[in-house]
Design a protein around this motif. Sequence first.
Motif, short mmCIF file in Angstrom:
data_model
loop_
_atom_site.label_atom_id
_atom_site.label_comp_id
_atom_site.label_asym_id
_atom_site.label_seq_id
_atom_site.Cartn_x
_atom_site.Cartn_y
_atom_site.Cartn_z
N MET A 1 0.84 -1.21 0.00
CA MET A 1 0.00 0.00 0.00
C MET A 1 0.87 1.25 0.00
O MET A 1 1.94 1.28 0.61
N LYS A 2 0.38 2.28 -0.67
CA LYS A 2 1.09 3.55 -0.71
C LYS A 2 0.15 4.64 -0.22
O LYS A 2 -1.04 4.65 -0.54
N LYS A 3 0.71 5.56 0.55
CA LYS A 3 -0.11 6.62 1.13
C LYS A 3 0.09 7.93 0.37
O LYS A 3 1.22 8.30 0.03
N ILE A 4 -1.02 8.63 0.15
CA ILE A 4 -0.93 9.97 -0.44
C ILE A 4 -0.46 10.92 0.65
O ILE A 4 -1.14 11.12 1.65
N THR A 5 0.73 11.47 0.45
CA THR A 5 1.29 12.36 1.47
C THR A 5 1.19 13.83 1.09
O THR A 5 1.36 14.71 1.93
N LYS A 6 0.88 14.09 -0.19
CA LYS A 6 0.76 15.49 -0.61
C LYS A 6 -0.01 15.57 -1.93
O LYS A 6 0.18 14.73 -2.81
N LEU A 45 -3.45 3.67 -1.10
CA LEU A 45 -3.79 3.11 -2.40
C LEU A 45 -2.99 1.84 -2.65
O LEU A 45 -1.79 1.81 -2.41
N ASP A 46 -3.67 0.81 -3.15
CA ASP A 46 -2.91 -0.38 -3.55
C ASP A 46 -2.56 -0.27 -5.03
O ASP A 46 -3.06 0.61 -5.74
N ASP A 47 -1.71 -1.14 -5.52
CA ASP A 47 -1.23 -1.06 -6.90
C ASP A 47 -2.36 -1.18 -7.92
O ASP A 47 -2.35 -0.53 -8.97
N GLU A 48 -3.34 -2.02 -7.63
CA GLU A 48 -4.46 -2.22 -8.55
C GLU A 48 -5.28 -0.94 -8.69
O GLU A 48 -5.68 -0.56 -9.80
N PHE A 49 -5.49 -0.25 -7.57
CA PHE A 49 -6.26 0.98 -7.60
C PHE A 49 -5.48 2.08 -8.32
O PHE A 49 -6.04 2.86 -9.10
N ILE A 50 -4.18 2.14 -8.08
CA ILE A 50 -3.33 3.12 -8.77
C ILE A 50 -3.38 2.89 -10.28
O ILE A 50 -3.49 3.83 -11.08
N GLU A 52 -5.81 1.56 -11.98
CA GLU A 52 -7.12 1.99 -12.45
C GLU A 52 -7.17 3.51 -12.63
O GLU A 52 -7.72 4.02 -13.61
N ILE A 53 -6.60 4.22 -11.68
CA ILE A 53 -6.56 5.69 -11.75
C ILE A 53 -5.77 6.15 -12.96
O ILE A 53 -6.19 7.06 -13.70
N LEU A 54 -4.62 5.52 -13.20
CA LEU A 54 -3.76 5.93 -14.31
C LEU A 54 -4.39 5.62 -15.67
O LEU A 54 -4.21 6.37 -16.63
N ILE A 55 -5.14 4.52 -15.74
CA ILE A 55 -5.85 4.20 -16.98
C ILE A 55 -6.93 5.27 -17.24
O ILE A 55 -7.11 5.74 -18.37
N ALA A 56 -7.63 5.65 -16.19
CA ALA A 56 -8.64 6.70 -16.32
C ALA A 56 -8.01 8.01 -16.76
O ALA A 56 -8.57 8.75 -17.58
N GLU A 57 -6.83 8.30 -16.26
CA GLU A 57 -6.10 9.51 -16.65
C GLU A 57 -5.71 9.46 -18.13
O GLU A 57 -5.85 10.45 -18.86
N ASP A 58 -5.24 8.30 -18.58
CA ASP A 58 -4.86 8.15 -19.98
C ASP A 58 -6.07 8.30 -20.90
O ASP A 58 -5.98 8.92 -21.97
N LYS A 59 -7.19 7.74 -20.49
CA LYS A 59 -8.41 7.88 -21.28
C LYS A 59 -8.85 9.34 -21.33
O LYS A 59 -9.30 9.83 -22.38
N ASN A 60 -8.71 10.01 -20.22
CA ASN A 60 -9.08 11.43 -20.16
C ASN A 60 -8.18 12.27 -21.07
O ASN A 60 -8.66 13.18 -21.76
#
Length: 215
Positions: A1-6, A45-50, A52-60
């Motif tokens: 898991m990775k934490k959003i720190t900023k 955030l886990d790697d799978e969720f990250i 998913e976010i990056l795929i959504a960003e690429d689509k956007n």
Amino acid sequence: MKKITKIEYQKNNKDRVNIYLNDEFGFGLDLNIMIKYSLSKNMELDDEFISEILIAEDKNKAYNYAISILSRRAKSEKELRLKMSQKGYENEYIDFTIDKLKQNKYIDDSDYSERFILDKLNFSKYGKLKIREALYNKGIDKQIIDEKLILISSEDEFKRSYELAEKKLKSLSKLDSQKKRIKLYNFLINKGFEYDTVKKVVSELLKEEYNGFDD
């Protein structure tokens, strides 16, 4: 898991943010993607969720690129797909973008064809054959092309070609009748008018000059 720190706004674009994970830069995001996934400081955030976010960003990004292209000039679906492919977007993102654009009525080959035909009739003075060829090259479906072009009557084609030929004839005053005839034929054929229309127009314009000439 990775934490959003900023989370910080990008200096040159307030519609985008930078996401830091475990005190290190992770990735940049469109503000709307951040809101969509409810990202906030201290969120884990886990790697799978990250992913998913990056795929959504690429689509956007793909969608926004397509919008920027369409804002400058209307495109057919085929033209837009080619532009996106040349930009390096994968088919998955191109398909997603095209589907979304169609849903939002931003791309419509039927509507595009109507506007294209009007432009070529009124400004380029093309005949139906040249318009058909141009639409075909833009990837417009044959059924759409047929439906739109059938609305152009033979009378309209004759009138437009006659006006063009009449104007062209003024620049051919020094030529003999046969040369005038050849020049007018070539001119109107290159404009995309059908042979029967061209023959009728040239005959009308030059009937006194080459009356009795064997067609």
